[in-house]
Design an enzyme around this catalytic site. Structure first.
Site, PDB file in Angstrom:
ATOM      1  CG  HIS A 106      -2.981  -3.324   3.817  1.00  0.00           C
ATOM      2  ND1 HIS A 106      -1.852  -2.614   4.147  1.00  0.00           N
ATOM      3  CD2 HIS A 106      -3.882  -2.408   3.392  1.00  0.00           C
ATOM      4  CE1 HIS A 106      -2.057  -1.327   3.933  1.00  0.00           C
ATOM      5  NE2 HIS A 106      -3.282  -1.172   3.478  1.00  0.00           N
ATOM      6  CD  GLU A 142       0.195  -5.249   5.556  1.00  0.00           C
ATOM      7  OE1 GLU A 142       0.338  -5.935   4.532  1.00  0.00           O
ATOM      8  OE2 GLU A 142       0.031  -4.014   5.524  1.00  0.00           O
ATOM      9  CB  CYS A 179      -0.989  -0.028   1.160  1.00  0.00           C
ATOM     10  SG  CYS A 179      -2.327   1.144   0.948  1.00  0.00           S
TER      11      CYS A 179
END
Lengths: 296, 189
Positions: free
Chosen positions: B169, B171, B78
């Protein structure tokens, strides 16, 4: 909790995650928002008057006019937050229609409902709510807040209440982790929060949403202090645009928030800053002048 | 092996949690001096304008820019992807210019348009869950760039040499495919 895996919830908390380690600055017009962004703010809070002026001028403090919020949204590329009165779900609907990025259901504005907060789950826009202790934090999360901030005492320029509230929350989280399942039932009752949420938090020793600090941060050292106490980011309200050199102070607080564990960096950020906002001795305030006691 | 995570601002902790799960050592990077001793660097989500305030000056940006040539891969998600792109639009802003793409900031719109979407990733058979938060869009892909992931007709994950870039994302999901791929680039056996 049953809603933690919902996609909408994850996206709301996701934006809160993106703000960690940053500074969210109160701004009252487009010009200030540009200064904030240039100084490294990770978001701005659009409002008509900063808390210090709300305190001084009195009267009913409401959601900012959509015109001001729109101008700020057009002026910067970082997320724009705006405040609604506690319990005023229609102001929140209006801000959602305006497509602000985050809504602060804030004690800084005059409450619209002295019993209830907004039921925040149905909104697509995430909410941040203030709290003074763990029970308040957990109630707001149960209602759908995707981000928690300590209330501190807004507009005071005095960090003492922000410290009190951060210590209360972090200390209580630690105590929960050593409690047995049997003790958690009574503890949930004392906290006034759902048992399931209390159990979740006790198991992990942390909140299920990020925990930021607000209310009285006026210097780089204040920001580093609340960060060392466990805050994951800071809101600065009157502290920047009520100081003598807002741009420099804004940059300095951004530096100190990222490098909060490095005294030399905080020292460098603290040099040649000009005057901080004057500030108030919170002990000299009447109970009815406190903003933090609004909402429970 | 030790992976650095740029920790100026943003969701650096979420990346640390993924690396923990994969059993890989990591450390936070807040200044150029912290780059010593790491084998790879993750640039997380957050606000790219904030990151730039810290990277500008002191040779920090240049030190990060030199890492791929030293055999140390970069992975940007991002805001981190925005930093890696050759060209940034909406509005234009400086970048490390390591991956030959043009990226448009906040291209889906504001937070109201943030969503969990499903896309395809060349490294994985099943559809991949992708979390987009005020995400950018890759508008141009240079000839030396390999598209690894697509979602709703747009390239969302690309790589060039040892730089990996995702506009979403990974993560924030349980899917560690891209992090594992990144660790392979860094030479993890």
């Amino acid at each position: 909790m049953n809603f933690f895996s919902d996609e909408l919830w994850r996206v709301k908390v996701g934006l809160a995650e993106m703000l960690k380690g940053g500074v969210i600055m109160d701004v009252t017009n487009a010009e200030q928002s540009v200064i904030a962004e240039k100084s490294g703010a990770c978001a701005v809070m659009a409002l008509e008057r900063v808390p210090a002026d709300i305190r001084k001028e009195g009267g009913v403090a409401r959601m900012a006019s959509p015109k001001i919020i729109r101008e700020i949204m057009a002026a910067v590329t970082i997320p724009v937050m705006a405040k609604v009165r506690i319990g005023h779900f229609v102001e929140a609907q209006v801000l959602e229609a305006l497509e602000v990025d985050f809504i602060d259901e804030s004690e800084v504005l005059t409450p619209a409902d002295e019993e209830n907060h907004i039921w925040k789950h149905p909104f697509r826009v995430p909410f941040v709510c203030g709290c003074r202790d763990l029970g308040e934090a957990l109630r707001r999360i149960a209602e759908g807040a995707a981000l928690i901030r300590t209330k501190g005492e807004a507009g005071s320029g005095n960090v003492v209440e922000a410290v009190r509230h951060m210590r209360a929350i972090v200390g209580h989280l630690k105590r929960l982790t050593v409690m047995g399942k049997d003790e958690l039932v009574q503890e949930a009752k004392r906290l006034g929060a759902p048992l399931e949420l209390v159990e979740w938090v006790a198991e992990r020793g942390k909140l299920p949403v990020p925990n930021f600090s607000a209310g009285g941060i006026a210097t780089p050292a204040d920001a580093a202090l609340v960060m060392q106490l466990g805050a994951e980011a800071v809101f600065v309200g009157s502290g920047i645009f009520k100081s003598s050199d807002p741009e420099r102070r804004a940059r300095a607080i951004v530096q100190a928030t990222t490098h909060y564990n490095d005294p030399k960096a905080v020292l460098a950020a603290s040099a040649e800053l000009g005057e901080a906002m004057k500030g108030l001795d919170v002990r000299q305030l009447d109970e009815k002048e406190l903003l933090q006691t609004r909402g429970r | 092996m030790k992976v650095g995570i740029l920790a100026l601002q943003g969701d650096f902790e979420a990346h640390a949690r993924v690396l923990e799960r994969l059993g890989v050592g990591w450390s936070y990077v807040k200044r150029a001096e912290d780059l010593g001793g790491i084998d790879a660097l993750i640039l997380p989500g957050g606000e790219s304008t904030t990151f730039l305030k810290f990277l500008e000056g002191n040779g920090f940006a240049e030190a990060v820019r030199q890492l791929p040539a030293q055999g140390k891969p970069l992975f940007g998600t991002c805001a981190g992807a925005i930093l890696l792109a050759r060209e940034v639009t909406h509005p234009p802003q400086p970048s490390l210019a390591l991956v030959d793409v043009t990226i448009e900031r906040n291209a889906y719109g504001r937070q109201m348009q943030s969503a969990v979407r499903r896309g395809r990733c060349a490294l994985k058979g099943d559809p991949m869950e992708m979390v987009f938060i005020r995400a950018p869009v890759i508008r141009r892909v240079g000839s030396g760039v390999r598209v690894l992931g697509e979602c709703e007709g747009l390239p969302v994950c690309v790589e060039q040499d040892n730089c990996l870039l995702a506009t979403f994302h990974p993560e924030l999901t349980r899917d560690t495919t891209l992090h594992e791929h990144f660790l392979c680039l860094a030479g993890k056996p």
